[in-house]
Design a protein around this motif. Structure first.
Motif, PDB file in Angstrom:
ATOM      1  N   VAL A  42      25.449  25.204  40.955  1.00  0.00           N
ATOM      2  CA  VAL A  42      26.818  25.651  40.712  1.00  0.00           C
ATOM      3  C   VAL A  42      26.881  27.172  40.613  1.00  0.00           C
ATOM      4  O   VAL A  42      27.885  27.788  40.994  1.00  0.00           O
ATOM      5  N   ALA A  43      25.804  27.793  40.128  1.00  0.00           N
ATOM      6  CA  ALA A  43      25.767  29.257  40.077  1.00  0.00           C
ATOM      7  C   ALA A  43      25.824  29.836  41.488  1.00  0.00           C
ATOM      8  O   ALA A  43      26.573  30.783  41.763  1.00  0.00           O
ATOM      9  N   ILE A  44      25.049  29.260  42.392  1.00  0.00           N
ATOM     10  CA  ILE A  44      25.045  29.728  43.784  1.00  0.00           C
ATOM     11  C   ILE A  44      26.408  29.510  44.421  1.00  0.00           C
ATOM     12  O   ILE A  44      26.939  30.383  45.125  1.00  0.00           O
ATOM     13  N   SER A  45      26.995  28.354  44.161  1.00  0.00           N
ATOM     14  CA  SER A  45      28.295  28.043  44.734  1.00  0.00           C
ATOM     15  C   SER A  45      29.377  28.995  44.232  1.00  0.00           C
ATOM     16  O   SER A  45      30.181  29.519  45.019  1.00  0.00           O
ATOM     17  N   ARG A  46      29.403  29.241  42.922  1.00  0.00           N
ATOM     18  CA  ARG A  46      30.436  30.120  42.357  1.00  0.00           C
ATOM     19  C   ARG A  46      30.225  31.568  42.781  1.00  0.00           C
ATOM     20  O   ARG A  46      31.204  32.316  42.953  1.00  0.00           O
ATOM     21  N   PHE A  47      28.987  31.956  42.963  1.00  0.00           N
ATOM     22  CA  PHE A  47      28.700  33.338  43.365  1.00  0.00           C
ATOM     23  C   PHE A  47      29.265  33.635  44.755  1.00  0.00           C
ATOM     24  O   PHE A  47      29.735  34.742  45.013  1.00  0.00           O
ATOM     25  N   GLY A  48      29.216  32.655  45.628  1.00  0.00           N
ATOM     26  CA  GLY A  48      29.767  32.847  46.965  1.00  0.00           C
ATOM     27  C   GLY A  48      31.264  33.088  46.885  1.00  0.00           C
ATOM     28  O   GLY A  48      32.003  32.299  46.295  1.00  0.00           O
ATOM     29  N   GLY A  49      31.704  34.197  47.419  1.00  0.00           N
ATOM     30  CA  GLY A  49      33.124  34.527  47.400  1.00  0.00           C
ATOM     31  C   GLY A  49      33.579  35.322  46.203  1.00  0.00           C
ATOM     32  O   GLY A  49      34.709  35.834  46.189  1.00  0.00           O
ATOM     33  N   LEU A  50      32.730  35.459  45.186  1.00  0.00           N
ATOM     34  CA  LEU A  50      33.147  36.167  43.976  1.00  0.00           C
ATOM     35  C   LEU A  50      33.406  37.646  44.261  1.00  0.00           C
ATOM     36  O   LEU A  50      34.407  38.214  43.810  1.00  0.00           O
ATOM     37  N   LEU A  51      32.524  38.279  45.019  1.00  0.00           N
ATOM     38  CA  LEU A  51      32.712  39.690  45.336  1.00  0.00           C
ATOM     39  C   LEU A  51      33.982  39.902  46.146  1.00  0.00           C
ATOM     40  O   LEU A  51      34.733  40.863  45.918  1.00  0.00           O
ATOM     41  N   ALA A  52      34.243  38.996  47.078  1.00  0.00           N
ATOM     42  CA  ALA A  52      35.470  39.105  47.880  1.00  0.00           C
ATOM     43  C   ALA A  52      36.715  39.009  46.999  1.00  0.00           C
ATOM     44  O   ALA A  52      37.707  39.715  47.219  1.00  0.00           O
ATOM     45  N   GLU A  53      36.667  38.138  45.981  1.00  0.00           N
ATOM     46  CA  GLU A  53      37.786  38.015  45.049  1.00  0.00           C
ATOM     47  C   GLU A  53      38.074  39.348  44.363  1.00  0.00           C
ATOM     48  O   GLU A  53      39.235  39.761  44.226  1.00  0.00           O
ATOM     49  N   LEU A  54      37.007  40.016  43.927  1.00  0.00           N
ATOM     50  CA  LEU A  54      37.178  41.299  43.245  1.00  0.00           C
ATOM     51  C   LEU A  54      37.677  42.379  44.201  1.00  0.00           C
ATOM     52  O   LEU A  54      38.544  43.186  43.848  1.00  0.00           O
ATOM     53  N   CYS A  55      37.135  42.386  45.411  1.00  0.00           N
ATOM     54  CA  CYS A  55      37.549  43.396  46.389  1.00  0.00           C
ATOM     55  C   CYS A  55      39.021  43.257  46.754  1.00  0.00           C
ATOM     56  O   CYS A  55      39.691  44.255  47.033  1.00  0.00           O
ATOM     57  N   ASP A  56      39.541  42.039  46.734  1.00  0.00           N
ATOM     58  CA  ASP A  56      40.949  41.817  47.048  1.00  0.00           C
ATOM     59  C   ASP A  56      41.880  42.525  46.063  1.00  0.00           C
ATOM     60  O   ASP A  56      43.024  42.841  46.393  1.00  0.00           O
ATOM     61  N   GLU A  57      41.381  42.761  44.837  1.00  0.00           N
ATOM     62  CA  GLU A  57      42.206  43.392  43.807  1.00  0.00           C
ATOM     63  C   GLU A  57      41.622  44.723  43.340  1.00  0.00           C
ATOM     64  O   GLU A  57      41.941  45.209  42.249  1.00  0.00           O
ATOM     65  N   LEU A  58      40.781  45.319  44.162  1.00  0.00           N
ATOM     66  CA  LEU A  58      40.025  46.496  43.739  1.00  0.00           C
ATOM     67  C   LEU A  58      40.926  47.665  43.358  1.00  0.00           C
ATOM     68  O   LEU A  58      40.637  48.388  42.388  1.00  0.00           O
ATOM     69  N   LYS A  59      42.007  47.873  44.091  1.00  0.00           N
ATOM     70  CA  LYS A  59      42.896  48.996  43.769  1.00  0.00           C
ATOM     71  C   LYS A  59      43.434  48.865  42.352  1.00  0.00           C
ATOM     72  O   LYS A  59      43.442  49.840  41.577  1.00  0.00           O
ATOM     73  N   LEU A  60      43.875  47.678  41.980  1.00  0.00           N
ATOM     74  CA  LEU A  60      44.382  47.450  40.626  1.00  0.00           C
ATOM     75  C   LEU A  60      43.272  47.583  39.596  1.00  0.00           C
ATOM     76  O   LEU A  60      43.479  48.147  38.515  1.00  0.00           O
ATOM     77  N   LEU A  61      42.082  47.084  39.910  1.00  0.00           N
ATOM     78  CA  LEU A  61      40.972  47.112  38.962  1.00  0.00           C
ATOM     79  C   LEU A  61      40.449  48.521  38.713  1.00  0.00           C
ATOM     80  O   LEU A  61      39.777  48.762  37.713  1.00  0.00           O
ATOM     81  N   ARG A  62      40.758  49.442  39.617  1.00  0.00           N
ATOM     82  CA  ARG A  62      40.347  50.843  39.447  1.00  0.00           C
ATOM     83  C   ARG A  62      41.454  51.692  38.821  1.00  0.00           C
ATOM     84  O   ARG A  62      41.325  52.906  38.730  1.00  0.00           O
ATOM     85  N   THR A  63      42.517  51.048  38.372  1.00  0.00           N
ATOM     86  CA  THR A  63      43.648  51.749  37.782  1.00  0.00           C
ATOM     87  C   THR A  63      43.626  51.584  36.269  1.00  0.00           C
ATOM     88  O   THR A  63      43.359  50.490  35.763  1.00  0.00           O
ATOM     89  N   ALA A  64      43.908  52.672  35.550  1.00  0.00           N
ATOM     90  CA  ALA A  64      43.898  52.619  34.084  1.00  0.00           C
ATOM     91  C   ALA A  64      44.867  51.561  33.572  1.00  0.00           C
ATOM     92  O   ALA A  64      45.980  51.417  34.081  1.00  0.00           O
ATOM     93  N   VAL A  65      44.434  50.843  32.559  1.00  0.00           N
ATOM     94  CA  VAL A  65      45.244  49.781  31.974  1.00  0.00           C
ATOM     95  C   VAL A  65      46.221  50.375  30.955  1.00  0.00           C
ATOM     96  O   VAL A  65      45.866  51.261  30.176  1.00  0.00           O
ATOM     97  N   SER A  66      47.433  49.889  30.975  1.00  0.00           N
ATOM     98  CA  SER A  66      48.456  50.264  29.996  1.00  0.00           C
ATOM     99  C   SER A  66      49.242  49.013  29.625  1.00  0.00           C
ATOM    100  O   SER A  66      48.994  47.926  30.151  1.00  0.00           O
ATOM    101  N   ARG A  67      50.202  49.173  28.715  1.00  0.00           N
ATOM    102  CA  ARG A  67      51.011  48.017  28.294  1.00  0.00           C
ATOM    103  C   ARG A  67      51.803  47.414  29.454  1.00  0.00           C
ATOM    104  O   ARG A  67      52.138  46.233  29.432  1.00  0.00           O
ATOM    105  N   THR A  68      52.119  48.242  30.417  1.00  0.00           N
ATOM    106  CA  THR A  68      52.947  47.779  31.533  1.00  0.00           C
ATOM    107  C   THR A  68      52.133  47.416  32.773  1.00  0.00           C
ATOM    108  O   THR A  68      52.702  47.119  33.821  1.00  0.00           O
ATOM    109  N   SER A  69      50.805  47.452  32.669  1.00  0.00           N
ATOM    110  CA  SER A  69      49.967  47.136  33.830  1.00  0.00           C
ATOM    111  C   SER A  69      50.171  45.702  34.282  1.00  0.00           C
ATOM    112  O   SER A  69      50.205  44.782  33.447  1.00  0.00           O
TER     113      SER A  69
END
Length: 295
Positions: A42-69
Motif C-alpha cells: 500500500v505504501a508503494i501504491s500510495r506513493f505513485g502519483g503523490l508527487l503529481a498531486e503536489l505539483c498540481d497545487e505547487l503555486k498555492l503551496l509556495r504562497t504564504a498562508v493567511s486567514r484568507t488563503s
C-alpha cells in the motif's frame, strides 16, 4: 517531468526505499509477515502519483498562508496547510514548511490503515512519521547538523508520550533557513506539525546583522523558492560564547511557547558545540561528560 516512482529494498532486506524527484522515503514496518507485506504494497501504491498531486497545487503551496488563503484540494496539501496555518499570524510561512513531514505522514497512515503493525516509520530526509503499538518504543538519534550523521542526544519515544512525528531543521540542511541553528529537532503529535515547528524554531535562533553570518536571497540560490527574496543563511563563522547563548535562548523561548500552545511535545537544538532542550525525560545527551542544558 519527473522520472517514474521507483521502489526497492535496501541491502538489509528490511527497509523499503521509495524515490521520485526530490522525495526519498526510507520505510520500515515491523509485524507479522503478511501485515508487513500488505503495508509495503500500500505504501508503494500510495506513493505513485503523490508527487503529481503536489505539483498540481505547487503555486498555492509556495504562497504564504493567511486567514484568507484558499484551502488546497489534495489530502497531503491540506495537511501541509493545516500545519503551517497555526503559525501564519506570527510569521511568514508557506505550506512548503511542512511538506516532508506531511508526505511521510500520508504514507505511514496508508500503511497502518492497511495492516496491523507493531512498529513502523517513514523517514523523509530526516522528517519522520512514527507508529508504535502498546509496549513498543523507538530510540532516535538527534543530529548536530542535518548534513552529518553525528548525534548530540537521543530521544526515547513510547506510545504514551504522544509523539508520532519528528523533524529536524537547520541552515546546513536541504531546505533554507532564516536562522543560524545547525539543527533543531522537534517531537510532536504529527510529522507535519513537527516539520512546521522545527522550521519556526530554527528561524528564531538568530543574531540579526552579525558580521560572521553570510546570507543570500533565497531566490538567488533557487529561482522558484517559496521564500522569494528573503535572506537565508549560507554560512556562520565562529561566534562568541555569549552570542551562542543568546541565539539558543531565543530558540528555547519559541519552543516553550509552542509547547505551551500544545503544538509540540519537546524540542532540542544545537549551535557550534552547544546544545539546549526543553525539559523532558525523553531527551538524553549522548556524551556523558556533558549535561544537556534544559529549560
Amino acid at each position: 517531468m519527473w522520472e517514474k516512482p521507483s521502489a526497492r529494498f535496501l541491502p538489509d532486506g528490511r527497509r523499503l526505499l521509495l524515490q521520485q524527484g526530490p522525495i526519498d522515503l526510507v520505510i520500515e514496518a515491523i509485524g507479522q509477515q503478511d501485515a508487513v507485506k500488505a503495508a509495503h504494497e500500500v505504501a508503494i501504491s500510495r506513493f505513485g502519483g503523490l508527487l503529481a498531486e503536489l505539483c498540481d497545487e505547487l503555486k498555492l503551496l509556495r504562497t504564504a498562508v493567511s486567514r484568507t488563503s484558499p484551502l488546497p484540494l489534495g489530502p497531503v496539501a491540506r495537511r501541509m496547510h493545516a500545519a503551517v496555518a497555526r503559525f501564519a499570524e506570527c510569521c511568514f510561512i508557506t505550506p512548503m514548511a511542512a511538506v516532508a513531514g506531511s508526505v511521510a505522514q500520508e504514507i505511514l497512515g496508508a500503511m497502518c490503515a492497511a495492516a496491523p503493525l507493531t512498529r513502523a516509520y517513514v523517514n523523509n530526509g530526516g522528517d519522520i512519521a512514527l507508529h508504535l503499538a502498546a509496549g513498543e518504543q523507538f530510540r532516535i538519534g538527534l543530529v548536530k547538523r542535518p548534513d552529518r550523521p553525528e548525534f548530540f542526544a537521543t530521544a526515547t519515544i513510547r506510545p504514551e508520550d504522544g509523539v508520532a512525528g519528528i523533524a529536524t531543521s537547520g541552515y546546513p540542511g536541504r531546505s533554507f533557513s532564516l536562522g543560524i541553528a545547525e539543527a533543531v529537532t522537534v517531537l510532536a503529535a504529527t510529522a507535519a506539525m513537527a516539520d512546521a515547528a522545527a522550521t519556526v524554531i530554527a528561524n528564531a535562533i538568530d543574531l540579526p546583522g552579525h558580521p560572521a553570518i553570510e546570507r543570500l536571497p533565497a531566490s538567488s540560490i533557487q529561482s522558484d523558492s517559496d521564500l522569494g527574496g528573503r535572506l537565508v543563511t549560507r554560512h556562520v563563522g565562529p561566534l562568541a560564547a555569549g552570542e551562542i547563548e543568546t541565539a539558543l535562548a531565543a530558540g528555547l523561548v519559541e519552543a516553550e511557547r509552542l509547547r505551551a500552545a500544545g503544538l509540540i511535545v519537546s524540542a532540542a537544538m544545537h549551535l557550534q558545540g552547544e546544545s539546549r532542550a526543553l525539559a523532558t525525560p525523553m531527551i538524553v545527551q549522548e556524551d556523558p561528560e556533558r549535561r544537556l542544558a534544559r529549560a
